[in-house]
Write a protein that holds these residues in place. Structure first.
Motif, PDB file in Angstrom:
ATOM      1  N   ASN A   8      -9.444 -79.200 -43.649  1.00  0.00           N
ATOM      2  CA  ASN A   8     -10.030 -78.000 -44.230  1.00  0.00           C
ATOM      3  C   ASN A   8     -10.717 -78.301 -45.558  1.00  0.00           C
ATOM      4  O   ASN A   8     -10.082 -78.736 -46.507  1.00  0.00           O
ATOM      5  N   GLY A   9     -12.044 -78.083 -45.613  1.00  0.00           N
ATOM      6  CA  GLY A   9     -12.811 -78.283 -46.832  1.00  0.00           C
ATOM      7  C   GLY A   9     -13.430 -79.660 -46.966  1.00  0.00           C
ATOM      8  O   GLY A   9     -14.284 -79.875 -47.821  1.00  0.00           O
ATOM      9  N   ASP A  10     -13.016 -80.621 -46.150  1.00  0.00           N
ATOM     10  CA  ASP A  10     -13.543 -81.986 -46.222  1.00  0.00           C
ATOM     11  C   ASP A  10     -14.797 -82.079 -45.358  1.00  0.00           C
ATOM     12  O   ASP A  10     -14.949 -81.347 -44.384  1.00  0.00           O
ATOM     13  N   LYS A  11     -15.681 -82.996 -45.713  1.00  0.00           N
ATOM     14  CA  LYS A  11     -16.892 -83.199 -44.932  1.00  0.00           C
ATOM     15  C   LYS A  11     -16.728 -84.319 -43.909  1.00  0.00           C
ATOM     16  O   LYS A  11     -17.502 -84.435 -42.977  1.00  0.00           O
ATOM     17  N   ARG A  12     -15.701 -85.145 -44.093  1.00  0.00           N
ATOM     18  CA  ARG A  12     -15.482 -86.279 -43.191  1.00  0.00           C
ATOM     19  C   ARG A  12     -14.802 -85.834 -41.905  1.00  0.00           C
ATOM     20  O   ARG A  12     -14.038 -84.877 -41.897  1.00  0.00           O
ATOM     21  N   LYS A  13     -15.082 -86.589 -40.841  1.00  0.00           N
ATOM     22  CA  LYS A  13     -14.450 -86.346 -39.550  1.00  0.00           C
ATOM     23  C   LYS A  13     -13.673 -87.599 -39.169  1.00  0.00           C
ATOM     24  O   LYS A  13     -14.104 -88.716 -39.457  1.00  0.00           O
ATOM     25  N   PHE A  14     -12.538 -87.398 -38.502  1.00  0.00           N
ATOM     26  CA  PHE A  14     -11.704 -88.513 -38.075  1.00  0.00           C
ATOM     27  C   PHE A  14     -11.307 -88.348 -36.617  1.00  0.00           C
ATOM     28  O   PHE A  14     -11.251 -87.226 -36.098  1.00  0.00           O
ATOM     29  N   THR A  15     -11.020 -89.463 -35.977  1.00  0.00           N
ATOM     30  CA  THR A  15     -10.477 -89.473 -34.627  1.00  0.00           C
ATOM     31  C   THR A  15      -9.467 -90.607 -34.538  1.00  0.00           C
ATOM     32  O   THR A  15      -9.373 -91.437 -35.448  1.00  0.00           O
ATOM     33  N   LEU A  16      -8.712 -90.640 -33.464  1.00  0.00           N
ATOM     34  CA  LEU A  16      -7.750 -91.716 -33.278  1.00  0.00           C
ATOM     35  C   LEU A  16      -8.470 -93.027 -33.027  1.00  0.00           C
ATOM     36  O   LEU A  16      -9.493 -93.070 -32.351  1.00  0.00           O
ATOM     37  N   SER A  17      -7.918 -94.095 -33.556  1.00  0.00           N
ATOM     38  CA  SER A  17      -8.485 -95.420 -33.337  1.00  0.00           C
ATOM     39  C   SER A  17      -8.265 -95.829 -31.882  1.00  0.00           C
ATOM     40  O   SER A  17      -7.195 -95.594 -31.325  1.00  0.00           O
ATOM     41  N   PRO A  18      -9.259 -96.472 -31.263  1.00  0.00           N
ATOM     42  CA  PRO A  18      -9.039 -96.982 -29.909  1.00  0.00           C
ATOM     43  C   PRO A  18      -8.009 -98.121 -29.898  1.00  0.00           C
ATOM     44  O   PRO A  18      -7.458 -98.446 -28.856  1.00  0.00           O
ATOM     45  N   ASP A  19      -7.746 -98.705 -31.065  1.00  0.00           N
ATOM     46  CA  ASP A  19      -6.792 -99.814 -31.179  1.00  0.00           C
ATOM     47  C   ASP A  19      -5.411 -99.362 -31.641  1.00  0.00           C
ATOM     48  O   ASP A  19      -4.614-100.186 -32.084  1.00  0.00           O
ATOM     49  N   ILE A  20      -5.122 -98.055 -31.565  1.00  0.00           N
ATOM     50  CA  ILE A  20      -3.849 -97.532 -32.072  1.00  0.00           C
ATOM     51  C   ILE A  20      -2.673 -98.175 -31.329  1.00  0.00           C
ATOM     52  O   ILE A  20      -2.721 -98.377 -30.118  1.00  0.00           O
ATOM     53  N   LYS A  21      -1.636 -98.503 -32.091  1.00  0.00           N
ATOM     54  CA  LYS A  21      -0.436 -99.121 -31.529  1.00  0.00           C
ATOM     55  C   LYS A  21       0.792 -98.324 -31.976  1.00  0.00           C
ATOM     56  O   LYS A  21       0.840 -97.805 -33.089  1.00  0.00           O
ATOM     57  N   LEU A  22       1.777 -98.270 -31.124  1.00  0.00           N
ATOM     58  CA  LEU A  22       2.999 -97.532 -31.412  1.00  0.00           C
ATOM     59  C   LEU A  22       3.686 -98.043 -32.671  1.00  0.00           C
ATOM     60  O   LEU A  22       4.110 -97.269 -33.524  1.00  0.00           O
ATOM     61  N   TYR A  23       3.766 -99.367 -32.812  1.00  0.00           N
ATOM     62  CA  TYR A  23       4.451 -99.916 -33.987  1.00  0.00           C
ATOM     63  C   TYR A  23       3.711 -99.594 -35.278  1.00  0.00           C
ATOM     64  O   TYR A  23       4.319 -99.471 -36.335  1.00  0.00           O
ATOM     65  N   ALA A  24       2.387 -99.435 -35.214  1.00  0.00           N
ATOM     66  CA  ALA A  24       1.619 -99.078 -36.411  1.00  0.00           C
ATOM     67  C   ALA A  24       1.991 -97.673 -36.880  1.00  0.00           C
ATOM     68  O   ALA A  24       2.060 -97.409 -38.083  1.00  0.00           O
ATOM     69  N   LEU A  25       2.235 -96.772 -35.930  1.00  0.00           N
ATOM     70  CA  LEU A  25       2.654 -95.411 -36.294  1.00  0.00           C
ATOM     71  C   LEU A  25       3.983 -95.445 -37.031  1.00  0.00           C
ATOM     72  O   LEU A  25       4.155 -94.793 -38.056  1.00  0.00           O
TER      73      LEU A  25
END
Length: 113
Positions: A8-25
């Motif tokens: 809310n209020g930010d101009k940037r957009k984000f999405t999940l990385s295609p390289d996301i890993k469970l251990y990184a979370l």
């Protein structure tokens, strides 16, 4: 393809990385819920995390395909726009630091227009 989110209020957009890993979370501080989703909550504070007026809440579903990100009030009930108040600049800096860390862990990636 994962969804795109805007805080809310930010101009940037984000999405999940295609390289996301469970251990990184887990390394980044996400907690697994009873339903298998992953939640992340971090107070956005200047002096003390116990007096933080706002917090960042992120949820990723168990399939690692859907992302939600929101900055809320202390109770987590109301969305807050921290970008419209110049006194909250340190809060925005902390948010930027957290988002950069999540990018480095390959959890989220910025979306280019």
């Amino acid at each position: 393809m994962a969804n795109t989110v805007v805080i809310n209020g930010d101009k940037r957009k984000f999405t999940l990385s295609p390289d996301i890993k469970l251990y990184a979370l887990i390394d980044a501080g996400f907690m697994k819920t009873a339903k298998g989703n992953f939640n992340y909550e971090h107070p956005l504070y200047n002096d003390s995390p116990y007096n933080a007026p706002t917090k960042l809440k992120i949820t990723i579903n168990k399939e690692l395909s859907h992302l939600t990100m929101v900055v809320t009030d202390r109770n987590g009930l109301q969305k807050v726009n921290i970008f419209k108040n110049k006194q909250l600049a340190p809060t925005v800096d902390l948010l930027n630091y957290i988002l950069k860390d999540l990018e480095e862990h390959k959890i989220i990636v910025p979306v280019k227009d």
